[in-house]
Each structure stands twice: as structure tokens, then as C-alpha cells.
Design an enzyme around this catalytic site. Structure first.
Site, PDB file in Angstrom:
ATOM      1  N   TRP A  24       0.841  -1.218   0.000  1.00  0.00           N
ATOM      2  CA  TRP A  24       0.000   0.000   0.000  1.00  0.00           C
ATOM      3  C   TRP A  24       0.860   1.246   0.000  1.00  0.00           C
ATOM      4  CZ3 TRP A  24      -4.977   2.095   0.549  1.00  0.00           C
ATOM      5  CH2 TRP A  24      -5.026   3.391   1.082  1.00  0.00           C
ATOM      6  N   ASP A  27       0.573   9.186   0.821  1.00  0.00           N
ATOM      7  CA  ASP A  27       1.197  10.491   0.531  1.00  0.00           C
ATOM      8  C   ASP A  27       2.626  10.460  -0.032  1.00  0.00           C
ATOM      9  OD1 ASP A  27      -0.901  10.731   2.293  1.00  0.00           O
ATOM     10  OD2 ASP A  27       0.190  11.923   3.753  1.00  0.00           O
ATOM     11  N   GLN A  43       4.479   7.285   1.743  1.00  0.00           N
ATOM     12  CA  GLN A  43       3.937   6.493   2.846  1.00  0.00           C
ATOM     13  C   GLN A  43       3.701   5.084   2.326  1.00  0.00           C
ATOM     14  OE1 GLN A  43       2.612   7.867   6.362  1.00  0.00           O
ATOM     15  NE2 GLN A  43       4.654   8.378   5.632  1.00  0.00           N
ATOM     16  N   PHE A  86       5.170   8.595   9.858  1.00  0.00           N
ATOM     17  CA  PHE A  86       4.152   9.286   9.082  1.00  0.00           C
ATOM     18  C   PHE A  86       4.795  10.329   8.166  1.00  0.00           C
ATOM     19  CE2 PHE A  86      -0.294   8.738  11.212  1.00  0.00           C
ATOM     20  CZ  PHE A  86      -0.166   7.362  11.141  1.00  0.00           C
ATOM     21  N   ARG A 151       1.053  16.680  12.904  1.00  0.00           N
ATOM     22  CA  ARG A 151       1.872  15.847  11.997  1.00  0.00           C
ATOM     23  C   ARG A 151       2.194  16.532  10.670  1.00  0.00           C
ATOM     24  NH1 ARG A 151      -3.164  13.362  12.507  1.00  0.00           N
ATOM     25  NH2 ARG A 151      -4.510  13.441  10.685  1.00  0.00           N
ATOM     26  N   ASP A 152       2.998  15.812   9.880  1.00  0.00           N
ATOM     27  CA  ASP A 152       3.345  16.143   8.493  1.00  0.00           C
ATOM     28  C   ASP A 152       4.235  17.377   8.386  1.00  0.00           C
ATOM     29  OD1 ASP A 152       1.535  14.061   8.169  1.00  0.00           O
ATOM     30  OD2 ASP A 152      -0.106  15.338   7.474  1.00  0.00           O
TER      31      ASP A 152
HETATM   32  C1  FRU Z   1      -2.560  12.123   4.830  1.00  0.00           C
HETATM   33  C2  FRU Z   1      -2.137  11.401   6.093  1.00  0.00           C
HETATM   34  C3  FRU Z   1      -1.135  12.225   6.862  1.00  0.00           C
HETATM   35  C4  FRU Z   1      -0.390  11.193   7.655  1.00  0.00           C
HETATM   36  C5  FRU Z   1      -0.347  10.033   6.702  1.00  0.00           C
HETATM   37  C6  FRU Z   1      -0.369   8.696   7.370  1.00  0.00           C
HETATM   38  O1  FRU Z   1      -3.075  11.305   3.836  1.00  0.00           O
HETATM   39  O2  FRU Z   1      -3.274  11.102   6.883  1.00  0.00           O
HETATM   40  O3  FRU Z   1      -1.705  13.250   7.641  1.00  0.00           O
HETATM   41  O4  FRU Z   1       0.882  11.608   8.031  1.00  0.00           O
HETATM   42  O5  FRU Z   1      -1.454  10.177   5.838  1.00  0.00           O
HETATM   43  O6  FRU Z   1      -0.128   7.668   6.462  1.00  0.00           O
END
Ligand code: FRU
Length: 464
Positions: A24, A27, A43, A86, A151-152
Site C-alpha cells: 500500500w 502520501d 507512505q 508518518f 503531523r506532516d
Molecule cells: C494524509 C495522512 C497524513 C499522515 C499520513 C499517514 O493522507 O493522513 O496526515 O501523516 O497520511 O499515512
């Protein structure tokens, strides 16, 4: 030892889009240019075709369109990131490539909504092998007035200082973006909130994947809010990706900006990340999917892909998004080129799994493009009266453009994706579609039509 999932059917495999061979992905992460290569991470869950403990998958390219898949860059294997690495970003400092990412942590009660998040650092000098910083986390917890949504991180440099923008939710339940500053990427000082949703249903309860950059003298906050409600022909996906254009004052950490605008009008576009190319272009990747959609390729052992890399341009405070100019290097054969008045249904292309169709249509009438495969079809129609495109792939999506009797369409077909760029990126539709045969593409129009059709490289991404 856990077994990585394997591909068991290649019917929907994409020929020139970044994806993982199996497993899978969501992002795009860590988009950057380092030692002669563009790098893109994503991801990644290598153990099943469903979202799970997040790793960072990795690919690199010299030309932005031919990609070489590389070993997993980050796995959730330390105390600071035990339940997932993440989304995050990359930055080059003193010839070292740094990745800044969110560590995900569940509390022990089995409730997936009961989690906390911190920010971490990893580094590499060869762009392939990454070492996690020994003093992780670099930001241990969210600010006082923040919920667990923290996050992110996207990091950039300005006048010798490093800035980080993070997706966040305030304790008032509203989506927002917050910033930090650092001299060395390791010690970070909280600066505050630079923008927040003007309402839960209008701008969202959580802002994911914020990105902040300068373009044409303006500052742009690009982000993926959750919680915006559909409004007429707008915001029809589960979550949105869009932007605010404004001016940022670094001395006061304030961002004066206009309203939220969606960046892409298709069903499958989310969680964008940009980078600055060495030649000054602002490039962007998106995830070419949407949370909770069907993913028929899961049955085959994989799920998810990234869009074509695209270039952003700002015109009259609107972001234009078109394929990178390097996309011409994907062309392997010219299938047809013609210029004539069409008056009836015309076949543009058939039996091509990877193709580019460029059209310039001069018309004052409605027209229609159909991508068909016996009983399945995706349809794009244009209504001159409202200068609105309607894209039917299951349900409808819409994009209105400025009135113009000359319409330029650039269409990229891959085995299970469709990207349609209108008038050099004034409007874009990004779609996954799952035909069991290569589509036939039909144009129904009364128009002067200049058409160029190219076959594209079906093996533009190589796997170890
Ligand atoms: C966005 C998200 C991010 C997070 C990631 C987790 O699609 O939800 O906010 O870091 O995917 O996989």
C-alpha cells in the site's frame, strides 16, 4: 519474520507513475533534489495492500519521469516512531540529506483514534541509506493548545534559518497550520499558528500535509483539509487539497491570505508535496487516490500511486498545474498527428495502455471526450454556455474555466489512471479508472481540431 506482500496480477500496473511493486502507498514525502537526483519518498505499508504501520518507500530519478525504486528508507523501528513513520519532508544542509517526519504512537487500549504524535529526524550522505538521529524526537509533543493531531512537517530554509510547518488541530476542534524555527534542524522553537480554518465545515477540522512556499512574489499555503462539506460543484471528495495565496511576515509569523481554492478537480488527488527544482521551478506530486475509495488493485497485491510530477505557476492569484516539461521524454512513438475540422464522433486513440493525447480545439460549441471499454466509460464534457467541464467517472466532478474559444487539452493515460490538463493547467482532473482493456478514446465535437497522440514509456519505473 513478517513476509512482504507480493504482486499477483499486473493488469492495473502503471507504466510511468511512481508506485510500489507491491503493498500500500499513500502520501508523497521528502520530495527533493540531492546530488544529481530527484528523490521522492512515500507512505508505504509493505506487508499488505492496506494501510498499516507506515514506512517510507523511496524512488529516485535524474529526469523526473524515469524512476528507479530504492530500498525502504524509514521503518517504524525505534521508540520515537514505534507505530509509524508518518508523512514529512526533506531538506539538504551541508551536503547531507535530512528527512523530517512524524512518529506515530498508539496508547495501549486498542483504540485507533487514541494516539499521540511527535517529530523526528533522519539523515543520509548517499541518498539511499538513512540513519535516525540519536536524540529523536526533535519535537517531543504538541503545543499546549493542540489536540493529538500534530503531523506532516514540511521544512524550508529562509535567510539562514529553518522553518517547519505542521498540520494541526486546535483544542477548539478547528484545523490549522503551526510553525517552528531552528538554526540546526535539531532544536526547534514554537512560533505559533499561522493560519486556521474559518469554520469546521467550510475549511475543516484538521489540516493535513501543509506546504508553504513562495511563488511569483506571493506566499502560498498548500494543504489537505479534512472536514470541508460539499458545496454545489465544489469539495465533492471525502477530503480536499487546495491553497491560500497571501503574504507572510516572518517577523510577526502572520499570514494575510485570501480564500481556500481547490487545486485539482478530479476524484483522486490528495496530500501534495512540493519542492524547488534547481532551475527555480516549483514542482508538486500528489497521491493519485483518495481515502476510503475502492482500490480494485488491492486484489492484485498493491494499492495506490503518485501523480505525474507537475509544475506550479501562479497567475492572477490562481495556481496553474501542468505536467513537468520533462514529460515529453516519456514519448516512445508518435501514433498520429492531424489538423482538421471534425463534425462527428472521431476515434483519437485505441489499444494504448500508456498514451498522451494533446488537443487544441477551436469551437463555440459543446464537445465530449469518452474513454470507453465495452461497458465501462469515463466521460468529459464541456459546456460552452457555462464554460464548465464535467467529468463522469462513477459520479461527476466539475471545473469551470475562463471563457475561451480555443481549448487546449493534454491527456495522460496510464493503465489505471487518467490525468487531464486543461489550458496549460488552468484546470486539472486526476482520476484512477480500472478498465480491463486499453480504452478507446472518442471525441464528439464540431471543432477545428489539432491532435497529437503519442505512445508513452510503459516501463518508466524500474524495481530492484
Ligand atoms: C494524509 C495522512 C497524513 C499522515 C499520513 C499517514 O493522507 O493522513 O496526515 O501523516 O497520511 O499515512
Amino acid at each position: 519474520m513478517k513476509q512482504m506482500i507480493k504482486l499477483n496480477n499486473d493488469r492495473y500496473r502503471l507504466g510511468y507513475h511512481v508506485s510500489a511493486l507491491a503493498g500500500w502507498i499513500n502520501d508523497p514525502n521528502g520530495f527533493c533534489y540531492y546530488k544529481g537526483y530527484y528523490h521522492i519518498f512515500y507512505q508505504y505499508h509493505p506487508y499488505s495492500a492496506d494501510w498499516g504501520p507506515m514506512h517510507w518507500g523511496h524512488a529516485r530519478s535524474k529526469d523526473l519521469v524515469h524512476w528507479e525504486s530504492l530500498p525502504i528508507a524509514l521503518a517504524p523501528d525505534t521508540k520515537a516512531d514505534e507505530d509509524g513513520c508518518f508523512s514529512g519532508s526533506a531538506i539538504v544542509k551541508d551536503d547531507v540529506l535530512y528527512l523530517i517526519y512524524t512518529g506515530h504512537h498508539y496508547y495501549d487500549d486498542g483504540d485507533p483514534d487514541h494516539f499521540w504524535q511527535n517529530q523526528n529526524l533522519a539523515y543520509s550522505t548517499d541518498g539511499i541509506n538513512f540513519t535516525k538521529y540519536e536524540n529523536n524526537p526533535i519535537i517531543a509533543s504538541a503545543p499546549e493548545d493542540n489536540t493529538h493531531h500534530f503531523r506532516d512537517p514540511k521544512v524550508w530554509e529562509k535567510d539562514g534559518k529553518y522553518y517547519m510547518i505542521l498540520g494541526s488541530q486546535g483544542k477548539d476542534g478547528v484545523g490549522r497550520a503551526i510553525t517552528y524555527r531552528s538554526d540546526d534542524l535539531k532544536d526547534w522553537q514554537y512560533l505559533g499558528v499561522i493560519a486556521k480554518a474559518n469554520g469546521l465545515t467550510t475549511e475543516g477540522f484538521m489540516w493535513e500535509c501543509p506546504d508553504f512556499f513562495e511563488l511569483a512574489g506571493k506566499d502560498i499555503l498548500l494543504l489537505s483539509p479534512q472536514g470541508i462539506e460539499a458545496q454545489g460543484q465544489k469539495y465533492l471528495n471525502l477530503f480536499q487539497t487546495g491553497y491560500f495565496v497571501g503574504n507572510f511576515d516572518y517577523s510577526t509569523n502572520t499570514f494575510e491570505h485570501g480564500g481556500f481554492t481547490e487545486l485539482d478537480h478530479g476524484h483522486d488527488f490528495y496530500a501534495t508535496q512540493t519542492t524547488l527544482a534547481p532551475d527555480g521551478r516549483r514542482l508538486v506530486f500528489g497521491w493519485m487516490d483518495m481515502w476510503e475509495s475502492e482500490f480494485p488493485e488491492k486484489a492484485d497485491g498493491w494499492a495506490g500511486a503518485l501523480t505525474l510530477p507537475r509544475e506550479l505557476e501562479l497567475k492572477d492569484d490562481q495556481l496553474y498545474m501542468r505536467p513537468v516539461k520533462e514529460a515529453v521524454q516519456l514519448r516512445t512513438a508518435e501514433i498520429s498527428v492531424w489538423n482538421k475540422q471534425v463534425t462527428e464522433k472521431t476515434l483519437l486513440c485505441e489499444n494504448e495502455h500508456q498514451a498522451e493525447i494533446d488537443l487544441i480545439l477551436t469551437t463555440d460549441q459543446a464537445f465530449e471526450l469518452a474513454f470507453t471499454d465495452q461497458d465501462k466509460q469515463v466521460k468529459l464534457t464541456f459546456d460552452q454556455a457555462t464554460h464548465t467541464f464535467t467529468l463522469l467517472n462513477g459520479d461527476a466532478r466539475y471545473a469551470s474555466i475562463k471563457p475561451n474559444s480555443e481549448l487546449k487539452l493534454q491527456i495522460f493515460i496510464d493503465t489505471s489512471s487518467l490525468e487531464i490538463f486543461i489550458n496549460d493547467g488552468e484546470a486539472v482532473f486526476t482520476e484512477r479508472f480500472y478498465f480491463d482493456n486499453a480504452p478507446q478514446v472518442w471525441l464528439t465535437a464540431k471543432a477545428q481540431c489539432l491532435t497529437q497522440v503519442y505512445r508513452l514509456d510503459g516501463q518508466a519505473i524500474t524495481f530492484e
